[in-house]
Design an enzyme around this catalytic site. Structure first.
Site, PDB file in Angstrom:
ATOM      1  N   ASP A  90       0.852  -1.173   0.000  1.00  0.00           N
ATOM      2  CA  ASP A  90       0.000   0.000   0.000  1.00  0.00           C
ATOM      3  C   ASP A  90       0.898   1.237   0.000  1.00  0.00           C
ATOM      4  O   ASP A  90       2.061   1.168   0.394  1.00  0.00           O
ATOM      5  CB  ASP A  90      -0.896  -0.022   1.236  1.00  0.00           C
ATOM      6  N   ASP A 137      -1.245  -0.693   6.145  1.00  0.00           N
ATOM      7  CA  ASP A 137      -1.404  -0.211   7.519  1.00  0.00           C
ATOM      8  C   ASP A 137      -2.798   0.295   7.828  1.00  0.00           C
ATOM      9  O   ASP A 137      -3.131   0.537   8.977  1.00  0.00           O
ATOM     10  CB  ASP A 137      -0.406   0.909   7.810  1.00  0.00           C
ATOM     11  N   ASP A 166      -7.008  -1.770   4.286  1.00  0.00           N
ATOM     12  CA  ASP A 166      -6.080  -2.813   3.842  1.00  0.00           C
ATOM     13  C   ASP A 166      -6.420  -4.177   4.431  1.00  0.00           C
ATOM     14  O   ASP A 166      -5.861  -5.187   3.997  1.00  0.00           O
ATOM     15  CB  ASP A 166      -4.635  -2.455   4.233  1.00  0.00           C
TER      16      ASP A 166
END
Length: 782
Positions: free
Chosen positions: A326, A526, A530
């Site tokens: 990410d 995080d 996600d």
């Protein structure tokens, strides 16, 4: 040592969960077996044969009690196990009158159980320490009086006192002038870290100096350390695939061992030869060495701020071929930082505008307010406690600072229906394409400047991506919900193979499913969004244990330390632990099969076979314990000292946000009057001469020699030094251009020349700072 692992339901209580049979019990059984053998020898010496036989039978039988418990548990769950080989070996030894062989097998069983519990206990020591040191009480400050309260009674905004040597009970903001904390339990960083007023301090760290006070920003349950403890407890309950593999191997190994034993008996006509095969027919290297190596790797990783949920996660991460990352909070810092300051009143400096804004924002909990205050502290600006503060949620905050009314917030709120100044509108249009977060500052009703923020790319991001490839990762994909232009610019900067922009959680999951077809795939993220991707990946890695609880709970691995490069450390530790486990299996099982072959042809009698098998088991276990040591990750070379690393980081944090002033002044030169343009150019000159040149000179004279000493090559910093010379040249050129300007200000030709120089300086300084950030990130202490 002839006994197998516990059944599926019992394994967590034996190795991972920490409620295994007490080490004292295994030690007593071992002591009894050893004493029994000694007693049997003494009875034999004085001719007491019955006492000798009784002692040998007891030594053989007593260690079978825990073994029988394992066998019964396995039968209840209908699982095959090699425990039956041990039972048959002892039973056959007693039936055939090989009492000494049976006693030695009993001693080996007791030794094996003791060694396993000792090894597992040592391996999980770091995990146990994390849990046992969790604070139970806190010291709350109420009306100047300190009261000791239960940790669960602490609420947000409570003021707490942390005494010297105590563990910080909850996440909070330091309100004392200074605090020194030991973060080694969370990050592995051995040196204490100094915190100032307003800095965040995490629960689980230790006060390494005088007592300090903090204001809680989370309850104990929601704080960093509680999240870590939950993950550690989960890790200790997990069970590795390699152990399940051992169970499957038992399906063919037991018939093979029994068949070879029966064949040896049938061919030789001697049942003792079949017994000798059973004695050495135990795969203890597989059953003991594998879990010990994996738990040792988990313990090793815990020291470095990496928490594995168990051996399954460790094995999967060790074999990862694809990584999806990410952007926000993973590749980037994950919080806003001041990027630039634009001025609308050229009689006021950037420092003054920032000081006013930070003074008012000291009272606000808004995320951008924290970024403003942090930027002011990095520049070491003096802040004033405001009076008459008023905050409008979602709009801004205002207050009196040195008798002036200062307001910080959204432009619409500041204008309050008044027309927007032309210069403000022009700048707002330009900034809107470059930064999604901009706040404005007004003083006594007049807008004097704006502050632009962005989420900076981590300095270690590009370095980490390169090292990931060296560990065997074939493909790195960055997935983000950001605009494609932003996503591609970040992706190119850090060197990923592909970028997935404007991706929803569902699209991330689909991308993971496609990548999983080509190999084991890890997801690193995080945020709460996600969590689905982390759960869908073969192995999910969450950045940080606090904040995004959903992502941490969905992940298999959590990087407790907020450093992207710890992903590489986690992979390296996992690969080494798995490699050691496989080595232990290959060496131990190979030697066991060889011993079985010798026993089947009569080359090993039962007594000697038991001793040989014990030696093989000890070698396999000791080899597995190597996973506790060795390098902690990929960063095994020399490092800069912590003091130098911290100083470099502080300098860059102070200077990088001001670099944009170079191109901002260049952009605005043709819109300023002569007085404003000369003033702005003089401000740029002061920044270059008073800040940039001294910083680069210090790097060249003091820092680069230290870096050169620890890097390979004859002159590894030659290119960086060449960049320094170009920066000095451009600064000198800018000063000459400024000296040659008439009092009437720059004309069109002057503006063209000045812009060329300022744009060149801005480009080379940004590139140079990025290169230094990446280099220093690779050399900073672990």
């Amino acid at each position: 040592m002839i006994w197998g692992p516990p059944p599926l339901g019992a394994w967590p209580s034996r190795v991972f969960y920490g409620v295994m049979p007490p080490a004292r019990s295994s030690a007593l059984i071992l002591a009894f077996a050893a004493a029994g053998l000694v007693a049997a020898g003494l009875f034999s010496m004085v001719g007491l044969e019955r006492w000798t036989e009784a002692s040998l039978i007891l030594v053989a039988a007593i260690p079978l009690v825990p073994l029988l418990s394992d066998i019964v548990a396995r039968l209840r769950q209908r699982q095959p196990g090699v425990d039956v080989i041990a039972l048959l070996a002892v039973s056959a030894a007693l039936a055939l009158g090989e009492l000494l062989a049976g006693a030695i097998i009993g001693l080996m069983l007791a030794t094996g159980r003791f060694l396993e519990e000792f090894a597992a206990g040592r391996a999980e020591r770091e995990l146990t320490a994390l849990i046992s040191r969790a604070p139970r009480v806190a010291h709350e400050v109420r009306n100047g009086v300190v009261e000791t309260v239960d940790i669960d009674d602490v609420d947000r905004n409570d003021r707490l006192l942390v005494k010297s040597g105590e563990v910080v009970p909850v996440d909070g903001v330091v309100v004392s002038p200074v605090a020194v904390v030991d973060e080694s339990a969370l990050s592995g960083e051995p040196l204490p870290v100094e915190k100032g007023r307003g800095d965040l301090v995490s629960s689980g760290t230790v006060n390494a100096a005088d007592a300090f006070e903090l204001v809680a920003i989370d309850t104990a349950e929601q704080s960093t350390y509680a999240g870590i403890v939950r993950l550690v407890e989960s890790a200790r309950r997990s069970r590795a695939p390699a152990v399940r593999l051992a169970d499957r191997w038992a399906g063919w190994f037991v018939p093979f061992a029994l068949g070879l034993s029966g064949l040896a008996w049938l061919v030789s006509g001697d049942p003792v030869r079949g017994l000798a095969v059973l004695v050495v027919a135990t795969p203890c290297p597989l059953l003991l060495a594998v879990p010990i190596a994996l738990v040792s790797g988990i313990s090793r990783a815990a020291k470095q701020g990496v928490v594995f949920r168990g051996g399954a996660a460790l094995e999967q991460l060790a074999q990862t071929q694809n990584v999806v990352i990410d952007k926000t909070g993973t590749v980037t810092i994950g919080k806003p930082s001041l990027r630039s300051i634009d001025l609308f009143d050229r009689t006021i400096s950037e420092e003054q505008v920032l000081s006013w804004a930070a003074s008012v924002d000291q009272t606000s909990s808004h995320v951008l307010a924290r970024a403003i205050v942090e930027a002011a502290r990095q520049r070491e600006l003096a802040l004033v406690m405001p009076s008459g503060v008023s905050e409008v949620h979602g709009a801004g905050v205002s207050g009196k600072v040195d008798s002036r009314l200062v307001a910080v917030g959204k432009l619409e709120w500041l204008l309050a229906g008044s027309p927007e100044p032309i210069e403000v509108g022009r700048l707002r249009g330009r900034a809107g394409t470059m930064s999604p977060s901009v706040v404005h500052v007004s003083v006594d009703g007049e807008i004097v400047g704006s502050l632009a923020f962005d989420d900076r790319v981590r300095p270690d991001a590009a370095y980490t991506i390169r090292i990931l490839r060296q560990t065997g990762v074939n493909r790195v994909v960055m997935a983000t919900g950001d605009h494609p232009l932003v996503a591609r610019s970040v992706g190119v900067a850090i060197g990923v193979d592909d970028t997935l922009a404007e991706a929803s959680p569902e699209e991330k999951v689909r991308a993971l499913k496609e990548l999983k077809l080509s190999g084991i795939t890890a997801m690193v993220g995080d945020g709460i969004n996600d969590a689905p991707a982390l759960a869908a990946a073969d192995v999910g890695v969450a950045m940080g244990a606090r904040g995004a609880t959903a992502s941490s709970e969905a992940a298999d691995v959590v990087l407790v330390v907020d450093r992207f490069d710890r992903l590489v450390d986690a992979i390296v530790v996992a690969q080494r632990s798995r490699r050691i486990a496989i080595e232990s299996v290959v060496i131990g099982m190979g030697l066991s099969l060889l011993a079985m072959a010798f026993a089947s042809i009569g080359a090993l009698v039962p007594i000697v076979g038991a001793l040989v098998q014990e030696g093989i088991d000890v070698v396999a276990i000791l080899n597995a314990l190597r996973a506790l040591g060795g390098p902690s990750g990929s960063r095994t070379g020399p490092r800069l000292s912590a003091e130098v690393s911290d100083e470099l980081r502080r300098d860059h944090q102070r200077l990088i946000p001001r670099l944009d002033s170079l191109h901002q002044v260049a952009d605005a030169l043709d819109t300023m009057n002569p007085v404003e343009s000369l003033s702005a150019l003089r401000d740029v000159e002061h920044f270059l001469v008073d800040d940039i040149v001294p910083h680069e000179s210090k790097d060249e004279i003091e820092i680069y020699p230290q870096v050169t000493a620890i890097l390979p090559g004859e002159d590894p910093m030659a290119m960086m030094s060449r960049t320094h010379r170009e920066i000095f040249h451009l600064v000198e050129l800018f000063q000459r251009q400024l000296e040659n300007l008439p009092d009437s200000g720059p004309d069109l030709a002057d503006i063209r020349d000045l812009r060329r120089t300022l744009y060149g300086l801005h480009a080379i300084l940004e590139l140079h700072f990025d290169q230094e950030e990446e280099l220093y990130a690779s050399l900073q202490p672990s």
